[in-house]
Design a protein around this motif. Structure first.
Motif, PDB file in Angstrom:
ATOM      1  N   ASP A 157     -19.754  -2.524   2.010  1.00  0.00           N
ATOM      2  CA  ASP A 157     -19.104  -1.530   2.250  1.00  0.00           C
ATOM      3  C   ASP A 157     -18.493  -1.619   3.639  1.00  0.00           C
ATOM      4  OD1 ASP A 157     -18.134   1.153   2.980  1.00  0.00           O
ATOM      5  OD2 ASP A 157     -18.786   1.923   1.237  1.00  0.00           O
ATOM      6  N   ASP A 190     -11.117  -5.735   1.559  1.00  0.00           N
ATOM      7  CA  ASP A 190     -10.125  -5.722   0.218  1.00  0.00           C
ATOM      8  C   ASP A 190      -9.642  -4.260  -0.130  1.00  0.00           C
ATOM      9  OD1 ASP A 190     -11.907  -4.195  -1.051  1.00  0.00           O
ATOM     10  OD2 ASP A 190     -12.725  -5.782  -2.473  1.00  0.00           O
ATOM     11  N   ALA A 191      -8.597  -4.161  -1.119  1.00  0.00           N
ATOM     12  CA  ALA A 191      -7.963  -2.987  -1.349  1.00  0.00           C
ATOM     13  C   ALA A 191      -9.009  -1.662  -1.844  1.00  0.00           C
ATOM     14  CB  ALA A 191      -7.066  -3.058  -2.475  1.00  0.00           C
ATOM     15  N   ASP A 192     -10.211  -2.049  -1.969  1.00  0.00           N
ATOM     16  CA  ASP A 192     -11.367  -1.231  -2.317  1.00  0.00           C
ATOM     17  C   ASP A 192     -12.155  -0.704  -1.149  1.00  0.00           C
ATOM     18  OD1 ASP A 192     -10.265  -0.897  -4.891  1.00  0.00           O
ATOM     19  OD2 ASP A 192     -11.563  -2.903  -5.344  1.00  0.00           O
ATOM     20  N   GLY A 193     -11.997  -1.167  -0.022  1.00  0.00           N
ATOM     21  CA  GLY A 193     -12.502  -1.103   0.962  1.00  0.00           C
ATOM     22  C   GLY A 193     -13.907  -1.633   1.433  1.00  0.00           C
ATOM     23  N   ARG A 194     -14.009  -2.950   0.432  1.00  0.00           N
ATOM     24  CA  ARG A 194     -15.043  -3.875   0.550  1.00  0.00           C
ATOM     25  C   ARG A 194     -14.852  -4.957   1.343  1.00  0.00           C
ATOM     26  NH1 ARG A 194     -19.399  -1.803  -1.667  1.00  0.00           N
ATOM     27  NH2 ARG A 194     -20.201  -3.769  -1.826  1.00  0.00           N
ATOM     28  N   ASP A 215     -18.324 -10.657  -1.761  1.00  0.00           N
ATOM     29  CA  ASP A 215     -18.513  -9.243  -1.426  1.00  0.00           C
ATOM     30  C   ASP A 215     -19.486  -9.263  -0.382  1.00  0.00           C
ATOM     31  OD1 ASP A 215     -19.197  -6.693  -1.082  1.00  0.00           O
ATOM     32  OD2 ASP A 215     -18.233  -6.090  -3.134  1.00  0.00           O
ATOM     33  N   HIS A 248       0.934  -1.257  -0.036  1.00  0.00           N
ATOM     34  CA  HIS A 248      -0.220   0.040  -0.013  1.00  0.00           C
ATOM     35  C   HIS A 248       0.961   1.370  -0.072  1.00  0.00           C
ATOM     36  CE1 HIS A 248      -3.228   2.805   0.911  1.00  0.00           C
ATOM     37  NE2 HIS A 248      -4.130   1.682   0.767  1.00  0.00           N
TER      38      HIS A 248
END
Ligand code: SF4
Length: 238
Positions: free
Chosen positions: A189, A172-176, A186, A3
């Motif tokens: 959020d 995950d890297a997208d904040g999910r 999934d 990151h």
């Protein structure tokens, strides 16, 4: 470690009184400011797929000397920045790298860190499920039989009603939010997640039910760690 805001994440977790555990294959060195404070990092796990370029060519496909150098740099730098936790080499044991374990131990000793062998397993939930149900395609099965110590690593998995991974919030890297680090289903959020919702989603999950029926969570809390007697038997049988 990949990151771009790695140091910031550590800084925020320190402010929030969170202990941090890191897992890395040491392919990339994080960018660290002079003010970096590693005192709330409890442990760092270096995943290694063997201890030779030949083993790295088979699995991680990284430059082995570069990986060793990066591990040395991370250990030295973190200690300079207040790290007082434990460093572990998680040596993934395959049939082809059994003879490299001693060299990994020797390397770990020079850095005063722990070398911890773990059996390599199929790290793909769908394929692991197929393997346990006897429906894995023949070509993949041949590779598994050639490279892994399946009997000791993934054998005798009995159904369980408990999963040590289920309580861990996985993002995950997208904040999910995703089901766990094995299954990236999934769950929504992270800012809309609550502990109660997290628990309910797991207890109602058909995937978790199937997974526990197959005994897959046991890989995490018992089968992954190498029993040295099993390892000696694996050596003797070759
Ligand atoms: S039961 Fe399986 S799918 Fe569910 S959280 Fe645990 S490892 Fe993941």
């Amino acid at each position: 470690m990949l990151h771009p805001e790695f140091a910031k994440i550590i800084e925020i977790s320190k402010k929030e009184n969170c202990l941090v555990a890191l897992s890395t294959n040491a392919a990339v060195l994080p960018k660290l400011p002079d003010s970096f404070d590693a005192s709330n990092i409890g442990f760092v796990k270096f995943s290694m797929c063997g201890f030779s370029q030949a083993s790295y060519d088979k699995i991680h496909r990284f430059d082995f000397d570069r990986i060793k150098k990066n591990i040395e740099i991370i250990v030295r730098t973190f200690r300079q920045h207040g790290f007082v936790g434990e460093f572990y080499i998680y040596f993934h044991v395959y049939q082809f790298n059994l003879h490299e374990l001693q060299a990994a131990y020797d390397f770990a000793k020079t850095l005063n860190i722990v070398c911890h062998p773990v059996f390599a397993v199929i790290n793909d939930w769908e394929k692991l499920k197929d393997f346990l149900q006897g429906t894995l395609d023949r070509e993949y099965l041949n590779n598994v039989a050639r490279d892994l110590l399946t009997g000791v690593g993934m054998g005798n998995l009995k159904p369980t009603t408990r999963c040590p991974m289920a309580p861990n919030l996985t993002i995950d890297a997208d904040g999910r939010c995703v089901l766990c680090c094995l299954v990236d289903e999934d769950l929504g959020d992270v800012f809309e997640m609550t502990p109660e919702k997290w628990q309910r989603l797991h207890s109602e999950s058909a995937t978790c039910r199937e997974c526990m029926q197959l005994g897959i969570p046991r890989l995490e809390f018992n089968a992954m760690t190498v029993d040295m007697e099993q390892l000696a038997r694996a050596f003797a049988s070759r």
